[in-house]
Every structure is written in C-alpha cells, then in structure tokens.
Design an enzyme around this catalytic site. Structure first.
Site, PDB file in Angstrom:
ATOM      1  N   GLY A  31       0.843  -1.192   0.000  1.00 58.45           N
ATOM      2  CA  GLY A  31       0.000   0.000   0.000  1.00 58.45           C
ATOM      3  C   GLY A  31       0.875   1.236   0.000  1.00 58.45           C
ATOM      4  O   GLY A  31       2.106   1.149   0.099  1.00 58.45           O
ATOM      5  N   LEU A  32       0.240   2.373  -0.097  1.00 56.22           N
ATOM      6  CA  LEU A  32       0.967   3.643  -0.116  1.00 56.22           C
ATOM      7  C   LEU A  32       1.668   3.905   1.215  1.00 56.22           C
ATOM      8  O   LEU A  32       1.277   3.363   2.253  1.00 56.22           O
ATOM      9  CB  LEU A  32      -0.006   4.795  -0.405  1.00 56.22           C
ATOM     10  CG  LEU A  32      -0.662   4.829  -1.776  1.00 56.22           C
ATOM     11  CD1 LEU A  32      -1.714   5.927  -1.828  1.00 56.22           C
ATOM     12  CD2 LEU A  32       0.382   5.035  -2.872  1.00 56.22           C
ATOM     13  N   SER A 105       6.077  -1.821  -2.282  1.00 58.48           N
ATOM     14  CA  SER A 105       6.096  -2.708  -3.453  1.00 58.48           C
ATOM     15  C   SER A 105       5.058  -2.271  -4.484  1.00 58.48           C
ATOM     16  O   SER A 105       4.048  -2.942  -4.684  1.00 58.48           O
ATOM     17  CB  SER A 105       5.904  -4.172  -3.046  1.00 58.48           C
ATOM     18  OG  SER A 105       4.881  -4.349  -2.110  1.00 58.48           O
TER      19      SER A 105
END
Length: 195
Positions: A31-32, A105
């Site tokens: 996630g961010l 990622s």
C-alpha cells in the site's frame, strides 16, 4: 553457478510447523506510504506473539538501514530491494515462522516476484487507503517533501502505485481501526488454516 551446491537440511519445514503449531507463511502488506502497513503488522505481530505464534516483522525502512543500505530508490534498485526481501521472507517461512512484510512494493511485477518465490505459503494484503488520508497522516513528513520536489520518484506523487488486482485480503485502513483490521487478519489466518 559454478562451485555452489545446495545443502540439504535435516529438519524439514513440516517438522518445524508441527513443533510451532502453525504454518510457515509470508504475509505481504502492500500500500501507499502512510496507509498503515507497518502499524498493522506491528500490532498483528504483538497479537500473534502473545498467542505463542513464531513470527517476525520485516519493514521497508528497517531493511534499508541494514541489509539493503547499499540500494537506492531507482527502478532497478527498488526491484532488487524487493527480491532480497522475498528471499529473506522465504527463509523465515521455511523456518516455520510467519513473516510479516510491510513494503510499498508499488508494481505488480514486484509483488508477483515475491508471490512466485513464496507460493503456496504467500498471502498479499492490500492496505487500502486514499492518497488524501495518507498525505494527511504523513507520519514521516515524506509527502510534504515529495510535493516540494525534494523526493524524486515518490510513490503516489511522482511515481505510480499499481493497485493489486486480486489481493488475498483488502484491509480498509481509511475506515477501520487497527484493532478491527488485526482481528480481520486473525480470522483470515484461522479460516485458511495457517493458525
């Protein structure tokens, strides 16, 4: 590779799992930045550890302070960062532990690399959180720097994030508390007979 030979081990993964009472697994939180990946993983680790589960957390910043401190944030180095983590996570799962991995990622290619190395004991958890909420949280002050152009190739601002198409679990950190999310993951692990 010449002159390198795989050394067979005498204690199998299944023997370790039997002794530990749970499966060796890789839980991959993507996630961010600011979405809550590491916070969720830390609280989940505490919950699992208190239940007697053998677990270890691998975090993006911590890894870059040691094992991967020689890598930049260029495209090839980011991929190498994830490749190395995938290998380390694999070792933990082979040791019968649950590896909790929190890494942005940002690309499908990166996450597929991890999945392919660790299947079938790999689960991708997408920590879903709006960019606005991540920027509002900005726990490390990175979004503010990225908006000023001080951090190039920052995921979500000047570099893309490819939302997972089929994650094993979507964790909505925009609308749920950490305790609710930890319970959701705990139930997932039980349902999938990891615990």
């Amino acid at each position: 590779m010449d002159n390198i030979f795989k050394e067979e081990i005498l204690v199998s993964k299944s023997e370790r799992e039997k002794k530990n009472g749970h499966k060796g697994t890789v839980l991959w939180f993507t996630g961010l930045s600011g979405s809550g990946k590491s916070t969720i993983a830390k609280h989940l680790q505490k919950r699992l550890f208190s239940d007697g589960i053998q677990t270890f957390m691998l975090d993006g910043d911590n890894i870059r302070l040691g094992l991967n401190k020689d890598l930049s944030f260029s495209g090839p180095d980011r991929l190498e960062n994830i490749r190395r983590i995938a290998e380390v996570a694999h070792l933990f799962s082979q040791a019968g532990m649950i590896a909790l991995c929190s890494f942005i990622s940002p690309s499908k290619k990166m996450r597929d690399l991890v999945r392919n190395l660790n299947a079938p004991c790999f689960y991708e958890f997408f920590v879903k959180c709006s960019l606005e909420t991540c920027e509002r949280r900005d726990p490390k002050g990175l979004y503010a720097k990225a908006r000023k152009g001080e951090i190039p190739n920052f995921t979500g601002i000047s570099a893309p994030y490819e939302v997972p198409e089929n994650p094993d679990l979507i964790l909505d950190s925009d609308h749920k508390s950490i305790s609710e999310i930890v319970e959701e993951i705990h139930q997932f692990l039980k349902t999938n007979q990891i615990l």
